[in-house]
Design a protein around this motif. Structure first.
Motif, short mmCIF file in Angstrom:
data_model
loop_
_atom_site.label_atom_id
_atom_site.label_comp_id
_atom_site.label_asym_id
_atom_site.label_seq_id
_atom_site.Cartn_x
_atom_site.Cartn_y
_atom_site.Cartn_z
N LEU A 161 4.63 67.77 38.69
CA LEU A 161 4.26 66.76 39.69
C LEU A 161 4.08 65.39 39.03
O LEU A 161 4.51 64.37 39.58
CB LEU A 161 2.96 67.16 40.39
CG LEU A 161 3.03 68.33 41.38
CD1 LEU A 161 1.64 68.69 41.88
CD2 LEU A 161 3.94 67.99 42.56
N ALA A 181 7.42 63.90 38.44
CA ALA A 181 7.99 63.37 39.69
C ALA A 181 7.41 62.00 40.01
O ALA A 181 8.12 61.10 40.46
CB ALA A 181 7.73 64.35 40.84
N GLU A 182 6.11 61.83 39.78
CA GLU A 182 5.50 60.52 40.01
C GLU A 182 6.09 59.47 39.06
O GLU A 182 6.21 58.30 39.42
CB GLU A 182 3.97 60.60 39.81
CG GLU A 182 3.25 61.60 40.71
CD GLU A 182 3.37 61.29 42.19
OE1 GLU A 182 3.87 60.20 42.55
OE2 GLU A 182 2.97 62.13 43.01
N TYR A 186 -2.62 63.99 37.90
CA TYR A 186 -2.00 65.29 37.68
C TYR A 186 -2.03 65.69 36.21
O TYR A 186 -2.24 66.86 35.87
CB TYR A 186 -0.57 65.29 38.21
CG TYR A 186 -0.49 65.24 39.72
CD1 TYR A 186 -1.26 66.06 40.51
CD2 TYR A 186 0.37 64.34 40.37
CE1 TYR A 186 -1.20 66.00 41.90
CE2 TYR A 186 0.44 64.27 41.75
CZ TYR A 186 -0.35 65.11 42.50
OH TYR A 186 -0.30 65.05 43.87
N LEU A 234 1.50 71.23 37.60
CA LEU A 234 0.88 69.91 37.62
C LEU A 234 1.64 68.91 36.76
O LEU A 234 1.79 67.74 37.13
CB LEU A 234 -0.58 70.02 37.15
CG LEU A 234 -1.53 70.69 38.16
CD1 LEU A 234 -2.82 71.11 37.48
CD2 LEU A 234 -1.82 69.77 39.33
N HIS A 287 5.33 67.42 47.67
CA HIS A 287 4.18 67.38 46.78
C HIS A 287 2.92 67.82 47.52
O HIS A 287 2.07 68.52 46.96
CB HIS A 287 3.96 65.96 46.24
CG HIS A 287 5.01 65.53 45.27
ND1 HIS A 287 5.01 64.29 44.68
CD2 HIS A 287 6.08 66.18 44.77
CE1 HIS A 287 6.05 64.18 43.87
NE2 HIS A 287 6.72 65.32 43.93
N VAL A 328 2.92 71.51 47.58
CA VAL A 328 2.64 72.06 46.25
C VAL A 328 1.14 72.00 45.97
O VAL A 328 0.52 72.99 45.54
CB VAL A 328 3.41 71.30 45.16
CG1 VAL A 328 2.99 71.78 43.77
CG2 VAL A 328 4.91 71.48 45.33
N VAL A 329 0.54 70.84 46.23
CA VAL A 329 -0.89 70.68 45.99
C VAL A 329 -1.68 71.57 46.94
O VAL A 329 -2.71 72.14 46.57
CB VAL A 329 -1.31 69.20 46.16
CG1 VAL A 329 -2.81 69.05 46.01
CG2 VAL A 329 -0.60 68.35 45.12
N ASP A 359 10.02 63.92 48.57
CA ASP A 359 9.21 64.36 47.44
C ASP A 359 7.73 64.39 47.81
O ASP A 359 7.01 65.35 47.51
CB ASP A 359 9.38 63.42 46.25
CG ASP A 359 10.69 63.66 45.50
OD1 ASP A 359 11.36 64.66 45.78
OD2 ASP A 359 11.02 62.83 44.63
N GLU A 360 7.26 63.31 48.45
CA GLU A 360 5.84 63.23 48.77
C GLU A 360 5.44 64.33 49.75
O GLU A 360 4.35 64.89 49.65
CB GLU A 360 5.52 61.85 49.36
CG GLU A 360 5.70 60.70 48.40
CD GLU A 360 4.75 60.77 47.21
OE1 GLU A 360 3.59 61.16 47.40
OE2 GLU A 360 5.18 60.44 46.09
N GLU A 402 -1.45 62.88 49.37
CA GLU A 402 0.01 63.06 49.45
C GLU A 402 0.48 63.02 50.90
O GLU A 402 1.56 62.55 51.21
CB GLU A 402 0.41 64.39 48.80
CG GLU A 402 0.20 64.46 47.29
CD GLU A 402 1.20 63.63 46.50
OE1 GLU A 402 2.05 62.95 47.12
OE2 GLU A 402 1.14 63.64 45.26
#
Length: 363
Positions: A48, A51-52, A30, A45, A122, A125-126, A118-119, A100
């Motif tokens: 994200l 978050a990771e 990201y 990005l 995500h 989002v992606v 979250d995943e 994801e």
């Protein structure tokens, strides 16, 4: 702690290290994508990636801060990292969307419910970021993919059908070249007309810029503007509410903001593409695809050997284009590739059988 418990604990820690490696690698992907973008997409990005890092901290805490012996990330994530670093393209986002969606956190008791959620988010989002990219290349990409596949399949079918009748090699070769030129010109012209027509329809649906200038003189009590919103697809209550807000703004400042009258439909210019770009893409990709089945004959091959090589080359190309479509659509590349192959070879087989029926056997 007995031997079995120690073995289970070692397996858990190995799994946590693997998750930690994957989170670090995904965060790097990201950040690499963000480095190639600006504005809102860059911010998304980077968020994200942050978050990771939170997920990374969770696994590191379970390992008591010991990140020694961390393995390499899984192969998919490493490939994503290489692509993001080298290209930063829509392909990476499409692959990241699939990655994801395969997160194991929902079934793993060592991951928190928030991490699993979250995943999931995500992935959406992606998906949204990938959709932006797909819209930007939709018109040209569609023309390119369809052009290449039409060239591959139609010219393979033409070459095999003519070749199966037993005519001379030169006849098969020139038939293939004629099919290449005729098809490429036809595809290019067709795409140009199609895209231009789509753009003209969009322009016809766009509001007249002079109409908004008439809003200050409207009868505010009759509220004719609400009819415009209803004609554009809103129900009566929503239309009246939006019209009232717009007219209140006109009352206060004496003019309307640009864009008060909406465009009908939800198709944007980016998704349609440009006529010239679509035509050129379609022409070039059709010609490129149509050239492949002709290559064996171009180099003097004849008979079964030419047929086998032509089919083999086209099969590889169909698998490649099918995989690309699968990646960009967020679907299984293998499934799309095999579907493309089956359709293409099926069409060619029909013409080959017809050629055998109307001619002589290949020498």
């Amino acid at each position: 702690m007995d031997t079995r418990e120690r073995r289970d604990e070692a397996a858990k820690r190995a799994k946590w290290r693997r998750y930690l490696a994957d989170e670090r690698a995904e965060g790097a992907v990201y950040r690499q994508l963000a480095a190639r973008r600006e504005g809102e997409e860059r911010e998304i990005l980077l968020a994200l990636a942050a978050a990771e890092q939170r997920h990374e901290a969770h696994w590191l805490a379970l390992l008591d801060g010991d990140d020694s012996g961390i393995p390499k990330a899984d192969l998919r994530t490493r490939i994503l990292g290489g692509l993001a670093k080298g290209f930063g393209s829509i392909f990476v986002l499409a692959l990241a969307q699939r990655a994801e969606g395969r997160s194991p956190y929902g079934e793993d008791p060592d991951a928190t419910p928030a991490m699993a959620a979250d995943e999931r988010i995500h992935g959406e989002v992606v998906r949204g970021l990938a959709a932006r990219g797909r819209r930007r290349l939709a018109g040209t990409f569609r023309a390119a993919v369809f052009g290449a596949n039409d060239g591959l399949v139609s010219n393979l079918a033409l070459v095999l059908g003519i070749g199966a009748t037993g005519v001379a090699n030169s006849v098969v070769l020139f038939t293939g070249i004629a099919g290449l030129l005729a098809g490429a010109l036809s595809m290019g012209a067709g795409e140009y007309v199609s895209v231009r027509s789509s753009r003209e329809l969009l322009e016809a649906s766009s509001p007249d810029p002079d109409a908004e200038g008439a809003l200050p003189d409207l009868d505010f009590d009759a509220n004719e503007l609400a009819l415009v919103y209803r004609a554009r697809g809103l129900d009566q209550s929503e239309a009246e509410e939006r019209a009232a807000l717009a007219l209140a703004q006109v009352r206060s400042v004496g003019r309307a903001e640009t864009g008060v009258i909406p465009v009908a439909g939800d198709v944007d210019d980016e998704a349609v593409g440009t006529g010239l770009a679509a035509a050129l893409s379609s022409f070039c990709f059709f010609a490129g695809g149509a050239l492949i089945p002709v290559l064996p004959y171009l180099f003097g091959m004849t008979g079964i050997a030419a047929v086998a090589l032509s089919v083999g080359l086209v099969s590889i190309a169909l698998l490649a284009t099918g995989s690309v479509v699968g990646i960009l659509s967020g679907a299984s590349p293998l499934r799309r590739a095999l579907r493309q192959l089956a359709i293409g070879l099926g069409a060619a087989a029909v013409t080959y059988v017809l050629g055998l029926a109307f001619g002589t056997s290949i020498a």
